[in-house]
Design an enzyme around this catalytic site. Structure first.
Site, PDB file in Angstrom:
ATOM      1  N   GLY A 236       0.841  -1.200   0.000  1.00 28.96           N
ATOM      2  CA  GLY A 236       0.000   0.000   0.000  1.00 28.96           C
ATOM      3  C   GLY A 236       0.873   1.245   0.000  1.00 28.96           C
ATOM      4  O   GLY A 236       1.914   1.274   0.647  1.00 28.96           O
TER       5      GLY A 236
ATOM      6  N   GLY B  93      -5.249   0.118  10.463  1.00 25.36           N
ATOM      7  CA  GLY B  93      -4.471  -0.611  11.465  1.00 25.36           C
ATOM      8  C   GLY B  93      -4.985  -2.033  11.507  1.00 25.36           C
ATOM      9  O   GLY B  93      -5.940  -2.343  12.198  1.00 25.36           O
TER      10      GLY B  93
ATOM     11  N   ILE C 295       1.900   3.184   6.856  1.00 26.95           N
ATOM     12  CA  ILE C 295       1.205   4.048   7.811  1.00 26.95           C
ATOM     13  C   ILE C 295       0.910   3.280   9.095  1.00 26.95           C
ATOM     14  O   ILE C 295       0.694   3.868  10.138  1.00 26.95           O
ATOM     15  CB  ILE C 295      -0.096   4.651   7.222  1.00 26.95           C
ATOM     16  CG1 ILE C 295      -1.132   3.568   6.904  1.00 26.95           C
ATOM     17  CG2 ILE C 295       0.185   5.515   6.012  1.00 26.95           C
ATOM     18  CD1 ILE C 295      -2.535   4.131   6.700  1.00 26.95           C
ATOM     19  N   ASP C 296       0.909   1.936   9.020  1.00 33.08           N
ATOM     20  CA  ASP C 296       0.555   1.121  10.194  1.00 33.08           C
ATOM     21  C   ASP C 296       1.640   1.130  11.278  1.00 33.08           C
ATOM     22  O   ASP C 296       1.380   0.739  12.412  1.00 33.08           O
ATOM     23  CB  ASP C 296       0.305  -0.333   9.776  1.00 33.08           C
ATOM     24  CG  ASP C 296      -0.951  -0.483   8.945  1.00 33.08           C
ATOM     25  OD1 ASP C 296      -1.679   0.508   8.802  1.00 33.08           O
ATOM     26  OD2 ASP C 296      -1.200  -1.591   8.440  1.00 33.08           O
TER      27      ASP C 296
ATOM     28  N   GLY D  11       6.388  -2.324   3.261  1.00 33.01           N
ATOM     29  CA  GLY D  11       5.989  -2.807   4.571  1.00 33.01           C
ATOM     30  C   GLY D  11       6.333  -4.271   4.728  1.00 33.01           C
ATOM     31  O   GLY D  11       7.246  -4.789   4.064  1.00 33.01           O
ATOM     32  N   GLU D  12       5.562  -4.945   5.567  1.00 35.94           N
ATOM     33  CA  GLU D  12       5.856  -6.328   5.931  1.00 35.94           C
ATOM     34  C   GLU D  12       6.044  -7.251   4.708  1.00 35.94           C
ATOM     35  O   GLU D  12       7.039  -7.969   4.600  1.00 35.94           O
ATOM     36  CB  GLU D  12       4.690  -6.839   6.799  1.00 35.94           C
ATOM     37  CG  GLU D  12       4.822  -8.251   7.261  1.00 35.94           C
ATOM     38  CD  GLU D  12       3.439  -8.867   7.546  1.00 35.94           C
ATOM     39  OE1 GLU D  12       2.419  -8.177   7.399  1.00 35.94           O
ATOM     40  OE2 GLU D  12       3.419 -10.056   7.899  1.00 35.94           O
TER      41      GLU D  12
ATOM     42  N   THR E  49       6.574  -6.525   1.458  1.00 34.90           N
ATOM     43  CA  THR E  49       7.686  -6.128   0.583  1.00 34.90           C
ATOM     44  C   THR E  49       9.028  -6.463   1.220  1.00 34.90           C
ATOM     45  O   THR E  49       9.949  -6.953   0.556  1.00 34.90           O
ATOM     46  CB  THR E  49       7.591  -4.611   0.305  1.00 34.90           C
ATOM     47  OG1 THR E  49       6.299  -4.349  -0.237  1.00 34.90           O
ATOM     48  CG2 THR E  49       8.663  -4.149  -0.653  1.00 34.90           C
TER      49      THR E  49
HETATM   50  O1  F6P Z   1      -0.854  -1.716   5.219  1.00 31.37           O
HETATM   51  C1  F6P Z   1      -1.299  -0.448   5.099  1.00 31.37           C
HETATM   52  C2  F6P Z   1      -2.802  -0.400   4.959  1.00 31.37           C
HETATM   53  O2  F6P Z   1      -3.128   0.954   4.761  1.00 31.37           O
HETATM   54  C3  F6P Z   1      -3.583  -1.009   6.119  1.00 31.37           C
HETATM   55  O3  F6P Z   1      -3.689  -0.153   7.212  1.00 31.37           O
HETATM   56  C4  F6P Z   1      -4.911  -1.294   5.454  1.00 31.37           C
HETATM   57  O4  F6P Z   1      -5.584  -2.341   6.113  1.00 31.37           O
HETATM   58  C5  F6P Z   1      -4.502  -1.716   4.094  1.00 31.37           C
HETATM   59  O5  F6P Z   1      -3.259  -1.111   3.822  1.00 31.37           O
HETATM   60  C6  F6P Z   1      -5.491  -1.341   3.012  1.00 31.37           C
HETATM   61  O6  F6P Z   1      -5.063  -1.883   1.819  1.00 31.37           O
HETATM   62  P1  F6P Z   1      -5.683  -1.552   0.398  1.00 31.37           P
HETATM   63  O7  F6P Z   1      -5.163  -0.219  -0.021  1.00 31.37           O
HETATM   64  O8  F6P Z   1      -5.181  -2.643  -0.471  1.00 31.37           O
HETATM   65  O9  F6P Z   1      -7.173  -1.525   0.549  1.00 31.37           O
END
Ligand code: F6P
Length: 342
Positions: free
Chosen positions: A10, A170, A126-127, A102-103, A105
């Site tokens: 994301g 989150g 952002i998490d 993030g995790e 990647t």
């Molecule tokens: O991992 C970041 C994040 O913003 C999470 O907080 C959220 O659950 C997710 O990505 C949303 O993902 P997407 O943009 O694929 O809907």
């Protein structure tokens, strides 16, 4: 030297600032070249690239999103595509890869590193749930956006003597809820790390109105969930990446609170607005420092590492250690917040 760079998962504010920092550091201080892979690991699997030089990153410091594009890729596809990815990197003469993510990647980055590819990771989400770094890129901006919006909800809630629940992002970690809740003076903060008791939440609402409070603000992380057998939340199953599909816990909690307390409840889901727009000055600085130190590490041959904020310094930590577990909200941080809620 030739550096490859990609942004995965994301998006978040500050990604463009990292790209700019890596390109400028590589070109200006090392005379090195940078090539961007488009749309995260997908661009590496499909050999889609874009050249990045100093003019190409002009103006990126303040721009949200990522000029390289981003995407999620199923872990199975990454495992199956390992040979393909190393082949594409070799074909482009990439000496070191800098994945920003993030995790998911960073776990893929670790996989490539184990396969012998020189990698230096940069943590963004952002998490704020990447371990071994005090903060991830994008978190400060998301908290600042959420705080600003919750501040606005206070005034409308008090005008109508309502309960206003705000759902923030989150998935596994409640850092945004914790920080935005504390910063905006929320009365209730619910996070994934500590299942909530709906009876206790209803009591907080009733007690606050009974002692004359004008309104109640509750911040609810999207991954928050009730204690077993206390309230049912719809099951949304999982998506193609194996992520749980959320069904709006704040809305469902709001309906239950209205039923139990008789008070008017309204719910606001902040959603992707938390990931959009220009980064805060803090995230611009963090992005610039992460990019600088990752590029220096790449040139010094310090691979298989991730740049991390430790206190006020940027350090390197082994990728293996950074992806071994998620950084969730600690009981002591929850206790601090608990001193100002209820
Ligand atoms: O991992 C970041 C994040 O913003 C999470 O907080 C959220 O659950 C997710 O990505 C949303 O993902 P997407 O943009 O694929 O809907």
């Amino acid at each position: 030297m030739r550096i490859g760079i990609l942004t995965g998962g994301g998006d978040c504010p500050g990604l463009n600032a990292v790209i700019r920092s890596v390109v400028r550091t590589a070109a200006t201080h090392h005379g090195s070249e940078v090539i961007g892979f488009r749309d995260g690991w997908r661009g590496l699997l499909e050999d889609r690239t874009t050249p990045l030089d100093v003019p190409a990153v002009d103006g990126l410091l303040t721009r949200g999103g990522t000029t390289l594009g981003s995407a999620r890729v199923q872990p199975a596809k990454l495992h199956a595509g390992l040979g393909r990815m190393t082949g594409v990197l070799a074909a482009h003469d990439v000496d070191v890869l800098i994945p920003i993510g993030g995790e998911g990647t960073l776990t893929a980055a670790h996989l490539l590193s184990q396969a012998g590819v020189p990698v230096v990771g940069i943590p963004k989400t952002i998490d704020n749930d990447i371990d071994c770094t005090d903060l991830t890129l994008g978190f400060d901006t998301a908290v600042s956006i959420a705080t600003d919006l919750i501040d606005r909800l206070h005034t409308t809630a008090e005008s109508h003597q309502r309960v206003l629940l705000v759902e923030v992002m989150g998935r596994h970690a409640g850092w945004i809820a914790l920080h935005a809740g504390l910063a905006s003076g929320a009365h209730i903060t619910l996070v994934p790390e500590e299942p909530f008791d709906v009876a206790e939440v209803a009591k907080i609402v009733e007690d606050r109105f009974a002692r004359g409070d004008s309104h109640v603000i509750g911040v609810v992380a999207e991954g928050a969930h009730p204690l077993p057998d206390t309230m049912s939340v719809r099951d949304g199953g999982v998506d193609e990446f194996g992520h749980k599909r959320f069904t709006g816990v704040a809305q469902q909690l709001g309906e239950e609170l209205e039923r139990r307390t008789g008070k008017e409840v309204r719910t606001t889901v902040l959603g992707h607005v938390q990931r959009g727009g220009t980064p805060t000055s803090f995230d611009r600085v963090l992005a610039t420092r992460f990019g600088l130190h990752a590029t220096i590490a790449a040139h010094e041959g310090r691979h298989g590492q991730m740049v991390a904020l430790r206190g006020t310094e940027i350090e390197l930590v082994p990728l293996a250690q950074a992806v071994a577990r998620l950084k969730t909200v600690t009981p002591s941080r929850l206790a601090e917040t608990g001193a100002f809620t209820g």
